[in-house]
Design an enzyme around this catalytic site. Structure first.
Site, mmCIF file in Angstrom:
data_model
loop_
_atom_site.group_PDB
_atom_site.id
_atom_site.type_symbol
_atom_site.label_atom_id
_atom_site.label_comp_id
_atom_site.label_asym_id
_atom_site.label_seq_id
_atom_site.Cartn_x
_atom_site.Cartn_y
_atom_site.Cartn_z
ATOM 1 N N ASP A 184 0.852 -1.185 0.000
ATOM 2 C CA ASP A 184 0.000 0.000 0.000
ATOM 3 C C ASP A 184 0.889 1.236 0.000
ATOM 4 O OD1 ASP A 184 -3.235 0.430 0.936
ATOM 5 O OD2 ASP A 184 -1.917 2.171 1.055
ATOM 6 N N ASP A 267 -13.197 -7.703 -13.586
ATOM 7 C CA ASP A 267 -14.584 -7.259 -13.380
ATOM 8 C C ASP A 267 -14.807 -5.824 -13.845
ATOM 9 O OD1 ASP A 267 -17.259 -7.685 -12.190
ATOM 10 O OD2 ASP A 267 -16.627 -6.167 -10.741
ATOM 11 N N GLU A 272 -16.687 0.590 -20.566
ATOM 12 C CA GLU A 272 -17.755 -0.350 -20.254
ATOM 13 C C GLU A 272 -19.056 0.091 -20.907
ATOM 14 O OE1 GLU A 272 -18.000 -0.631 -16.024
ATOM 15 O OE2 GLU A 272 -15.994 -1.505 -15.798
ATOM 16 N N HIS A 295 -18.716 -5.872 -14.061
ATOM 17 C CA HIS A 295 -18.657 -4.875 -12.970
ATOM 18 C C HIS A 295 -19.685 -5.203 -11.882
ATOM 19 C CE1 HIS A 295 -17.304 -0.469 -12.209
ATOM 20 N NE2 HIS A 295 -17.527 -1.086 -11.059
ATOM 21 N N GLY A 298 -19.487 -5.729 -6.327
ATOM 22 C CA GLY A 298 -20.272 -5.375 -5.150
ATOM 23 C C GLY A 298 -21.752 -5.577 -5.343
#
Length: 412
Positions: A184, A267, A272, A295, A298
């Protein structure tokens, strides 16, 4: 459930527009709270269509497809707040929203579990080469073969971006017996036995599976490019459930065809389709051991319900109490109600002397301030004033007359 408080502007006159088939949970919460003018559209709309539709809208709800441009915001003269019923806010011109005094909320934590579970599921499918075996079975083939098929246990997963989702993947992966590395840009506390890689190259060289959980910013554009793909372990798996611009797709295609990358789950894509039914094309289509999804990282019923509740609550708090906690535009203020007062919200350019003008004008007109709250960021000042009910309408007009004023609203 939001409290059914009266506001200075009747709830039945507040116009709410929800796009992109936002969860019915959000619709129900607004209806139950007394907001009756709620319009829901199933898809995104074009920039020109939105400019026409938003003229009389007070609250706008979107997901990730609708682009809120400066032109849209400049046309939205009555707009108070935008609720992004998703993780990110990069689809909104935040600078323009700030300049127009429009609050922008999102739900950064509500679909964390949904994405993390799918990463683990995709990892199992890819290391077992289930994608190709499934395709063959549908076509009448029978690939009963253990060659190149592995367990997750004992493998190393490298997590790039150790935030809310990345850290949840870390916990789930370790529970399955995996070794966990993470990288990170900021220093993060490891969970469990996860190990902090000092460099991206170190993580790539030592991971069997690499999963991406970084934001869409300049420094992450094509983060996984030709050069970094060369540092992967030969045959490693790549998973991208972050943003479409993070992976150089043509470079990934070449790495898969050469055998450098052993499989991928993607994903999100640089370009898109705008809505269901539109044609989707990608250079990764037809490649072996590649899982492509639209996509939906979630997109679970649980996540959409959680997002509906979270963003709705933030919108209620701002509409009915002036609370801006979680906003990406206004400074965060959370404040208790004052009995026997009118509450006025004043959004202004953050320049020296505005608060002094506010206090001087009200004092000169014998308007007593019972409570006052101020918070600023680099661009915007946000003042909440609780004033005695006598002369409060006069106070509104005085505040509107201050040169630096962006927006004034009588809350109750």
């Amino acid at each position: 459930m939001a409290e059914k408080k009266l506001t200075s502007y009747p709830k039945e006159k507040i116009n709410i527009l929800f796009l992109e088939n936002i969860s019915d949970v959000a619709i129900s919460r607004f209806s139950e709270a007394g907001y009756v003018n709620v319009k829901k559209l199933t898809g995104a709309v074009s920039n020109d269509e939105l400019i026409k539709a938003i003229k009389d809208v007070h609250i706008l709800g979107i997901r990730s497809k609708t682009q809120i441009t400066r032109e849209v915001l400049d046309a939205a003269k009555k707009l108070q707040a935008i609720g992004c019923f998703c993780i990110g806010v990069n689809q909104v011109d935040l600078n323009a929203a700030t300049e127009n005094g429009v609050v922008v909320f999102n739900a950064p934590y509500s679909n964390t579990r949904s994405v993390a579970e799918l990463v683990i599921g995709a990892s199992i499918l890819l290391v077992r080469k289930i994608i190709d075996k499934n395709k063959a079975a549908h076509e009448g083939g029978w690939l009963k073969d253990a060659s190149g098929s592995h367990e997750l246990r004992g493998k190393t997963i490298g997590i790039i971006g150790y935030g809310n989702i990345g850290s949840q993947v870390s916990v789930l992966a370790e529970a399955l017996g995996m070794k966990v590395l993470f990288y990170d840009a900021e220093t993060k506390l490891p969970l469990g036995n996860a190990h902090d890689s000092k460099t991206l190259k170190e993580l790539l060289k030592n991971s069997d599976i690499v999963t991406l959980h970084v934001p869409e910013i300049k420094s992450t554009e094509n983060l996984i490019n030709k050069n970094n793909l060369a540092h992967f372990r030969k045959g490693a798996i790549l998973i991208n459930y972050a943003r479409g611009t993070v992976v150089d797709i043509p470079a990934l295609r070449k790495a898969i065809l050469s055998g450098q990358i052993g499989g991928a789950a993607i994903d999100v894509f640089p370009v898109e389709p705008e809505k269901n039914g539109d044609r989707f094309e990608s250079e990764l289509q037809g490649l072996p051991n590649v899982l492509l999804t639209p996509h939906i990282g979630g997109s679970t019923q649980e996540a959409q319900s959680n997002i509906g509740v979270d963003v709705s609550n933030k919108l209620f708090n701002y509409l009915e109490k002036g609370i801006s906690t979680g906003s990406h535009t206004l400074p965060a203020l959370a404040l208790p109600p004052q009995e026997g007062t009118h509450r006025i919200l004043h959004i202004h350019k953050n320049v020296p002397g505005v608060l002094s003008q506010v206090n001087t004008l009200l004092g000169q007109n014998n308007i007593n301030i019972v409570g006052q709250y101020l918070k600023t960021n680099d661009d915007i000042g946000y003042v909440v004033l609780d004033v005695e009910k006598v002369l409060s309408k006069n106070a509104m007009e005085l505040l509107k007359g201050i040169k630096e004023t962006i927006k004034v609203r009588m809350l109750y």
